[in-house]
Design a protein around this motif. Structure first.
Motif, PDB file in Angstrom:
ATOM      1  N   THR A   1      43.476  44.382  46.295  1.00  0.00           N
ATOM      2  CA  THR A   1      43.445  42.928  46.352  1.00  0.00           C
ATOM      3  C   THR A   1      43.319  42.529  47.814  1.00  0.00           C
ATOM      4  O   THR A   1      43.927  43.163  48.684  1.00  0.00           O
ATOM      5  CB  THR A   1      44.694  42.303  45.695  1.00  0.00           C
ATOM      6  OG1 THR A   1      44.629  40.866  45.791  1.00  0.00           O
ATOM      7  CG2 THR A   1      45.977  42.772  46.338  1.00  0.00           C
TER       8      THR A   1
ATOM      9  N   HIS B   1      48.464  40.375  42.231  1.00  0.00           N
ATOM     10  CA  HIS B   1      47.302  39.505  42.421  1.00  0.00           C
ATOM     11  C   HIS B   1      47.437  38.233  41.585  1.00  0.00           C
ATOM     12  O   HIS B   1      47.200  37.120  42.085  1.00  0.00           O
ATOM     13  CB  HIS B   1      46.029  40.269  42.037  1.00  0.00           C
ATOM     14  CG  HIS B   1      44.781  39.452  42.150  1.00  0.00           C
ATOM     15  ND1 HIS B   1      44.095  39.304  43.334  1.00  0.00           N
ATOM     16  CD2 HIS B   1      44.093  38.725  41.221  1.00  0.00           C
ATOM     17  CE1 HIS B   1      43.049  38.534  43.148  1.00  0.00           C
ATOM     18  NE2 HIS B   1      43.017  38.172  41.864  1.00  0.00           N
ATOM     19  N   SER B   2      47.843  38.380  40.331  1.00  0.00           N
ATOM     20  CA  SER B   2      47.996  37.213  39.451  1.00  0.00           C
ATOM     21  C   SER B   2      49.069  36.265  39.961  1.00  0.00           C
ATOM     22  O   SER B   2      48.902  35.037  39.924  1.00  0.00           O
ATOM     23  CB  SER B   2      48.346  37.677  38.032  1.00  0.00           C
ATOM     24  OG  SER B   2      47.304  38.461  37.483  1.00  0.00           O
TER      25      SER B   2
ATOM     26  N   LEU C   1      40.195  40.268  43.729  1.00  0.00           N
ATOM     27  CA  LEU C   1      40.587  41.536  43.132  1.00  0.00           C
ATOM     28  C   LEU C   1      39.365  42.447  43.091  1.00  0.00           C
ATOM     29  O   LEU C   1      38.290  42.042  42.629  1.00  0.00           O
ATOM     30  CB  LEU C   1      41.125  41.313  41.716  1.00  0.00           C
ATOM     31  CG  LEU C   1      41.717  42.529  41.003  1.00  0.00           C
ATOM     32  CD1 LEU C   1      42.984  43.011  41.706  1.00  0.00           C
ATOM     33  CD2 LEU C   1      42.017  42.189  39.535  1.00  0.00           C
TER      34      LEU C   1
ATOM     35  N   LYS D   1      47.689  44.470  40.024  1.00  0.00           N
ATOM     36  CA  LYS D   1      47.122  43.402  39.206  1.00  0.00           C
ATOM     37  C   LYS D   1      48.145  42.298  38.958  1.00  0.00           C
ATOM     38  O   LYS D   1      47.814  41.099  38.987  1.00  0.00           O
ATOM     39  CB  LYS D   1      46.611  43.977  37.882  1.00  0.00           C
ATOM     40  CG  LYS D   1      45.364  44.849  38.048  1.00  0.00           C
ATOM     41  CD  LYS D   1      44.912  45.442  36.726  1.00  0.00           C
ATOM     42  CE  LYS D   1      43.626  46.256  36.889  1.00  0.00           C
ATOM     43  NZ  LYS D   1      43.195  46.884  35.606  1.00  0.00           N
TER      44      LYS D   1
END
Length: 463
Positions: free
Chosen positions: A177, A145-146, A158, A142
């Motif tokens: 992702t 991905h950000s 995502l 996560k």
């Protein structure tokens, strides 16, 4: 049928080992001499010859084109580049965003040129899917991905556990992702097609011609010396073989296995109809593809480094590494448990001390180089080649600065690796720590990255 171990790679077993071109017949001159017949060298020859057709370009290759990483990699044409976060710290976020956008565009550029030059390399643009299968990996995924979104990848997606399983049924996957900026390909088909293309353009390629030393305007070989205003070092993981370059880039070892072609019944359980390239969020990560003939080719770190920056013997791989990679395969896809492993092999990739890929032209000497891709070279080599082209045209007065010559990885300087035995101890200690952290995370419900991996990252300078 037993596993073929070595023999350079499965990709060459599939295509056949080429008969080397003629070696350098003696002293020679050129406008540009390129040392290394892998992707970096061949792409550089291609773009220079396309830009200035009358250039006399000579490529010198120690074995045959694609003998090194270009003929042994996992076939991941994707938009990752080593060192982007560090370049953001050194040059600002927007400079790193430009570098990332250039990498996104590079995936399409390779696909375009392959089509234009009729190079059939089994390219399939299914994107890149990276999965998590522990709480710690999911937290990292996560965050990753950000960060990618922040660097301009607005088309990145995502996915949760159910959506991930609908794409590829990785056992235990809790999220993924996906980016469209990636493709699967056959590495040897690409390198053979590039070599034939540049020869047809009029580039001279001498194989079985190891370069022993590079000096300004001189490339020395056992058969003679090539003299040229520009000498470009495109030797990536084999750079340590050159005189004076032992500690420039560390030759990191990576290993792969390829299964037999899997039956429809197995693919029905796995899915993978989109033929995405597949990776994970482990510290000692794996990378995989579904090949054009329905095998799984999967890689990861085996013995990560040979003492004294040594390189392998035609890709031969330790049995323990083959078993470790098979264990990963079966853990991810249990229905492959009965599948035969047809081939195993290894190769080296170039790792700079700060883990940053670079492209450089020293205008005072005419010496240039590109590499240190840290395993992301299938696409990065193309961007490096176009950048070397622009740097040479700028230096020779044919053009001014371009968007590529002002990217933050251009002319970045890296300190040398430590002498032995500290180099060997450091690399083996780092990967032992990563494997320990991965094992601990597999059984831990905690979402945080294991402290051992954090310590290894700090000590290595990897992040």
């Amino acid at each position: 049928m037993s596993t073929v171990n070595g023999g350079i790679s499965f990709w060459y077993a599939d295509q056949g080992t080429p008969i080397p071109r003629e070696p350098l017949p003696g002293d020679a001159t050129a406008d540009i001499c390129i040392v290394g017949g892998g992707y970096t060298g061949l792409w550089t020859a291609y773009y220079l010859k396309k830009a200035v057709p009358f250039l006399n370009i000579t490529v010198l290759e120690a074995k045959f084109c694609g003998y090194g990483a270009s003929g042994r990699n996992g076939g991941w044409l994707y938009n990752g580049i080593a060192g982007r976060d560090r370049y953001a710290k050194l040059h600002g976020h927007e400079a790193a965003v430009r570098l990332q956008q250039a990498m996104n565009d590079t995936v399409d550029e390779v696909v375009r040129v392959a089509a234009e030059e009729n190079i059939d390399a089994d390219i399939h643009q299914g994107g890149v899917l990276e999965v998590a299968y522990t709480p710690a990996q999911l937290a990292r995924l996560k965050d990753f991905h950000s960060v990618e979104i922040a660097f301009g990848e607005k088309d990145r997606v995502l996915r949760g556990a159910r959506e991930t399983g609908e794409r590829i049924n990785v056992t235990g996957a809790v999220g993924s992702t996906w980016t469209p900026h990636g493709a699967r390909l056959h590495p040897v088909k690409l390198v053979k097609g590039l070599a034939a293309t540049v020869e047809a353009l009029g580039v001279t390629i001498h194989e079985s011609t190891p370069v022993t030393e590079i000096k300004p305007k001189h490339a020395h070989t056992p058969y003679g010396t090539v003299r040229a205003p520009y000498i470009l070092r495109c030797t990536e993981g084999f750079t340590a073989n050159l005189k004076g370059q032992r500690r420039t880039w560390l030759p990191m070892n990576s290993s792969m296995i390829a299964t037999e072609p899997l039956p429809r019944s197995v693919w029905d359980t796995i899915g993978w109809d989109g033929r995405e390239t597949l990776g994970d969020m482990a510290h000692a990560y794996m990378y995989a593809q579904r090949t054009a003939d329905d095998r799984i080719a999967l890689g990861g770190r085996g013995v990560p480094y040979r003492y004294g920056s040594g390189t392998d013997n035609d890709g031969r791989t330790q049995p323990a590494t083959i078993e470790a990679l098979r264990d990963i395969l079966v853990r991810l896809f249990p229905t492959t448990g009965a599948a035969r492993i047809d081939h195993a092999w290894s190769g080296v990739l170039g790792v700079p001390r700060d883990w940053c890929a670079t492209v450089t032209l020293d205008r005072s000497t005419g010496l240039g180089w590109a590499g240190g891709y840290v395993g992301s070279g299938v696409a990065t080599t193309n961007l490096a080649a176009r950048t070397l082209r622009d740097l040479i045209q700028q230096d020779s007065g044919q053009s001014g600065p371009t968007d590529l010559t002002t990217l933050p990885w251009v002319n970045h300087r890296v300190r040398r690796w430590e002498p032995e035995p500290f180099r060997w101890l450091g690399v083996h200690g780092m990967y032992a720590a990563y494997r320990t952290a991965d094992r601990r995370e597999l059984t831990s419900p905690r979402p945080g990255t294991d402290p051992i991996a954090k310590a290894a990252n700090r000590l290595s300078g990897r992040h």
